[in-house]
Design an enzyme around this catalytic site. Structure first.
Site, PDB file in Angstrom:
ATOM      1  N   ASP A 549      74.116   3.195  48.635  1.00 31.86           N
ATOM      2  CA  ASP A 549      74.123   4.647  48.792  1.00 31.86           C
ATOM      3  C   ASP A 549      73.295   5.270  47.669  1.00 31.86           C
ATOM      4  O   ASP A 549      73.401   4.871  46.503  1.00 31.86           O
ATOM      5  CB  ASP A 549      75.569   5.142  48.722  1.00 31.86           C
ATOM      6  N   GLU A 586      69.245   3.792  50.379  1.00 28.76           N
ATOM      7  CA  GLU A 586      68.610   5.101  50.485  1.00 28.76           C
ATOM      8  C   GLU A 586      67.699   5.314  49.278  1.00 28.76           C
ATOM      9  O   GLU A 586      68.187   5.476  48.152  1.00 28.76           O
ATOM     10  CB  GLU A 586      69.676   6.197  50.509  1.00 28.76           C
TER      11      GLU A 586
END
Length: 963
Positions: A549, A586
């Protein structure tokens, strides 16, 4: 991702001694609230499928170093100790961005009991006052490289004979004095750099078990004392033992009897905390915990290597993993554990929403996963499964809304969301992007959150998924933590070594660009904790991949070390083949790390050459239109831009055509794995590299150096589902059948592209969240998945007000219109079409090329240049065959493949001399499809002409002559 922080007051004038708190659990005292920038308790608002436009709200009084030290304002001097604007960067050097002017001198002040106070421009309460001397040579080059944000700071040298280590346990301040001995400027210090230099540690941490004893190790170099409170039970009762740990070079340790195994413990850490300007007694779990009590307040002494915690056949699992020849063969299906089974009536009630639901052989959900696996999906990506805040592990405390009431309400009513929102923090639902402890499975997904059940059941889940051919990816959230400060029940690391684990700005306040307490992987022991945690999950839970993340907030060096640490694991030594573990994340570049502001970070453009994957938002935005942060009606390639306008203002027709041309180019680059150096002809007829094609803001579209560095996707857990996006962006008067075709068209582009395809769970069953753009806390109702295919969850009420109210005027008429709702026949057709796409992808290795060179040699795009047919992409993939020297043969069945994507609402005809005289035929899987439109696609060899129906992706193959 903007959050509002609470505020509280703090008295600065009175000296403070130890702040004593009861050790029976994590206390939350009503007095002495810490400074607000350290304790703002927030809820994560998930918008991570693309970099947030703005997430810079700071709860600190200042986000720059320009207030006190630049003005030298005496009226603000009393606030100075709350700031930490100086950096202790090495044993001998302190960095401070201060104007010394004609000052009398600069000093370091220390106070072990945190008694420093300022009154009338005088500072008092110090134990030591140490003269500093400015080093005109400035900061060392290695310091500037590691901490580029303090480039240009002044360097002050400490006396060479000074014993630094004991001073780091005290309250610290640096002070500039005037000639009359008045305090002209002062500030606290940030210590991570000097702690890394003096106390970096690679030895054991956490609880270690032997046949005779249990040993505890805690890294806490700034602590003045550490005790372990040992409990027999997970809650209540007095401790059975309170043990003082002994320190050696920053590591506190003790050895206890074997009888401690199966008990619980809490650390009491006596430490100076800069958020309160006090020496506090903080109570925290072990950062290396492997088990927890049901309320998360105590660490469970779990011997994770114990045979009783391993399901049958666990030791052999490394040799029974689903076969993976190459990372290029990966395809990923993203799923939330609770979504998978919470509404599945074929799952027994006590298994629903948890780990054990995956172990059933014949539930609706497992049958669906078997279909996906048999068609080609290789990896299940599970949203966070570590211990996170927002869901009580004790199910008896949950509250729910009667579904019969919800079902009785109109599809566009605001009552459903009101009922769900009223209990959203009391039910069993949250995505989990609010980490508390990284190394312990989440208790709410276990049948019993106490004892060893989390570990046993998690392992059973992994084993069951592997058994049906699916490898398991964990979604890891190392970029931030839910808690901070000395009192927050979710704070752990910031209680043990305050100010070290969480990244701070130049004023000394915690960075919140990720929307809560950002971590600092540039610090040695933060990086070590991340690496240790990854290896723990890989070895002890046999995890096959990790999705990071907000990976851009982690340093590139950390990510490379993570990949190397995992790939070094072996079956012989660790019981794991680490070379098959894939990592991706990400790669957004924003906040304090933007443009390498804190060192070279793991953002998209820094990752080429690492073989670490990152999400390709370019192809997503081009396919659907706009971005998650733009107007929801902005159209894209498949949603009708130019070809079927929805009434949104896209400018002139010429402008809309230009936008469509750019989107088409972006998709082509994505279909070629978003490679920087791949050449193609753009819409203007120019041959350009992928990196020379630019997005609307001037950023290069392509960033990857090899196919496995690109994760192509069109939807994920963030933002609207694919079907919901299509339903918003397409004209309101088209049929639901057309929307279903558009949904399938979007997934076909992802499925047939080079690189790694990624699908959000439910894309294949037209999943709806009733147009909710951020369902992180919207409960089971809005996140419901139905693997019986009876419903796609469309029209279950207006989505929650928090993130959707501004779009309610657009949402309401769509939900109210019954023609928008797919029927079971539509869902079944969608599943069938999706499975066929996967089968086509895995029918030929040409869809899964492994190198940039292979893609450059074999992949071609037709229908290019100024005369292109709008809304049509034509891609060919060449294999080696006679008459094509220098190109090796990869596919024993097909020598040539053509993929034609027709996003137009009309049938198209396309001819190319380069595609003439071939023995092309519609792919056998599509010939056998139940989709009558795709079956009507044709090819004429003499003219090289293809005819493809509206909103259809057709695949033509040339069988080898000897087949």
């Amino acid at each position: 991702m903007l959050l509002l922080a609470s505020s509280s007051s703090l008295s600065l004038s009175s000296p403070s001694n130890f702040h004593l708190l009861p050790p029976s659990s994590f206390p939350r005292p009503s007095l002495h609230l810490p400074f607000p920038s350290f304790t703002s308790q927030t809820t994560p608002l998930r918008l991570h499928t693309s970099p947030p436009l703005s997430c810079s709200l700071s709860s600190s009084p200042s986000s720059s170093s320009s207030s006190v030290e630049q003005s030298g304002s005496f009226s603000q001097m009393h606030n100075s100790l709350l700031y930490s604007r100086a950096y202790w960067i090495s044993e001998s050097v302190i960095a401070w961005n201060v104007d010394v002017g004609n000052s009398f001198g600069c000093y370091l002040l220390t106070s072990k009991d945190a008694s420093l106070t300022i009154a009338n421009c005088e500072i008092q309460g110090e134990d030591l006052k140490i003269k500093l001397h400015e080093d005109r040579a400035g900061l060392p080059a290695n310091v500037v490289e590691k901490f580029p944000h303090i480039r240009g700071y002044r360097a002050f040298k400490l006396p060479p004979s000074l014993d630094v280590k004991p001073l780091l346990k005290s309250q610290l301040a640096v002070v500039i004095y005037d000639s009359d001995d008045k305090c002209r400027n002062c500030t606290g210090l940030q210590l991570p750099a000097v702690l890394d230099e003096l106390f970096s540690y690679t030895g054991p941490l956490g609880a270690l078990f032997s046949e005779e004893a249990v040993s505890l190790y805690l890294w806490a170099p700034t602590a003045q004392a550490v005790h372990a409170y040992i409990y027999k039970d997970p809650s209540g009762d007095d401790p059975i033992e309170i043990v003082a740990l002994e320190e050696e070079n920053g590591v506190w340790r003790t050895k206890g009897p074997k009888s401690w195994e199966g008990c619980f413990y809490v650390y009491e850490v006596c430490v100076y905390h800069p958020s309160t300007l006090r020496v506090e007694k903080c109570y925290a779990n072990d950062p290396y915990a492997r088990g927890l009590s049901s309320d998360g307040r105590r660490t469970f002494l779990l011997n994770i290597d114990c045979d009783e915690l391993k399901p049958d056949g666990w030791a052999k699992l490394a040799n029974e993993k689903p076969i993976l020849h190459s990372f290029s063969d990966i395809s990923i299906y993203e799923m939330h554990i609770r979504d998978f089974s919470a509404s599945d009536l074929s799952v027994q009630p006590d298994f629903r929403g948890g780990y054990l639901a995956f172990t059933l052989l014949d539930s609706a959900g497992v049958r669906h996963l078997k279909k996906l696996s048999s068609a080609g999906i290789t990896h299940i990506h599970l949203l966070p499964t570590f211990q996170f805040a927002g869901v009580d592990d004790q199910k008896e405390n949950w509250r729910f809304v009667d579904t019969s009431i919800l079902e009785s309400l109109p599809p566009d009513s605001d009552q459903q969301q009101a009922l769900i929102s009223a209990i959203q923090n009391l039910d069993g639902y949250n995505w989990g992007y609010n980490p508390v402890l990284w190394g312990v499975p989440k208790g709410s997904y276990a049948s019993n959150p106490n004892g060893p059940y989390r570990t046993i059941e998690f392992r059973k889940m992994v084993k069951a998924l592997n058994h049906i051919g699916l490898r398991v990816v964990l979604d890891v959230v190392y970029n931030h933590l839910q808690g901070s400060g000395p009192f927050d029940e979710h704070s752990i690391l910031d209680k043990i070594v305050p100010g070290y684990y969480l990244r701070r700005n130049t004023d000394g306040f915690i960075e919140h660009s990720t929307c809560m307490n950002n971590t600092a992987s540039e610090h040695f022991m933060v990086e070590r904790l991340i690496l240790d945690d990854l290896v723990h999950w890989a070895v002890n839970y046999k995890i096959d991949g990790f999705r990071f993340d907000l990976m851009g907030h982690i340093m590139k060096s950390t990510m490379v070390k993570a990949k190397n640490a995992l790939h070094c694991l072996t079956k012989e030594k660790d019981g794991v083949d680490g070379s098959s573990i894939y990592i991706y994340g990400e790669g957004w570049d924003f906040g304090e790390v933007v443009k390498n502001g804190r060192g070279i970070n793991a953002s998209q453009f820094n990752l080429p050459g690492t073989q670490i994957g990152s999400f390709n938002d370019r192809i997503r935005d081009a396919i659907l239109g706009g971005s998650p942060f733009g107007h929801p009606l902005q159209q894209g390639f498949v949603t009708g831009l130019l070809l079927q306008p929805n009434g949104h203002d896209h400018g002139t027709e010429a402008n809309a055509k230009s936008m469509l041309a750019a989107s088409t180019d972006h998709i082509k680059i994505g279909m070629a794995a978003n490679l920087q150096n791949v050449l193609l002809t753009n819409s203007d007829g120019e041959e350009v590299k992928g990196s020379e094609i630019l997005t609307y803001d001037g950023t290069p579209v392509a960033y990857a150096s090899c196919p496995i560095e690109t994760i192509n996707y069109v939807s994920a857990h963030d933002n609207e589902t694919l079907f919901d996006s299509v339903s918003l962006k397409t004209p309101m008067d088209i049929s639901v059948a057309e929307r279903c075709r558009i949904n399938h068209l979007a997934t076909s582009i992802i499925a047939l592209s080079q690189g790694i395809p990624f699908f959000h769970s439910g894309d294949e069953i037209l999943r709806s969240k009733s147009l909710d753009r951020d369902s992180y806390n919207s409960g089971d109702w809005f996140n419901r998945l139905d693997f019986t295919y009876n419903s796609n969850n469309w029209g279950v009420g207006l989505p929650p007000q928090e993130k959707n109210e501004t779009n309610w005027p657009l949402i309401k008429p769509r939900l109210a219109d019954p023609s928008f709702r797919p029927q079971k026949i539509d869902i079944l057709a969608s599943v069938d079409n999706f499975l066929n796409l996967l089968r086509v992808r895995y029918s030929s290795p040409l869809f899964r090329l492994k190198t940039e060179n292979a893609i450059q040699q074999r992949v071609r795009f037709h229908n290019t240049g100024p005369s292109w047919v709008c809304g049509v992409i034509v891609m060919s993939i060449e294999d080696g065959h006679e008459g094509f020297p220098g190109l090796c043969q990869l596919d024993p069945i097909y020598s040539f493949i053509v993929v034609i994507v027709n996003a137009s609402p009309k049938e198209v005809s396309f001819a190319s001399p380069a595609l003439q005289s071939r023995s092309l035929q519609l792919h056998p899987i599509q010939v056998m499809s139940s989709d009558q439109l795709v079956k009507s696609s044709t090819y004429e060899a003499s003219s090289g002409r293809f005819v493809v129906p509206q909103r259809t992706t057709a695949v033509f193959v040339e069988p080898r002559r000897n087949m």
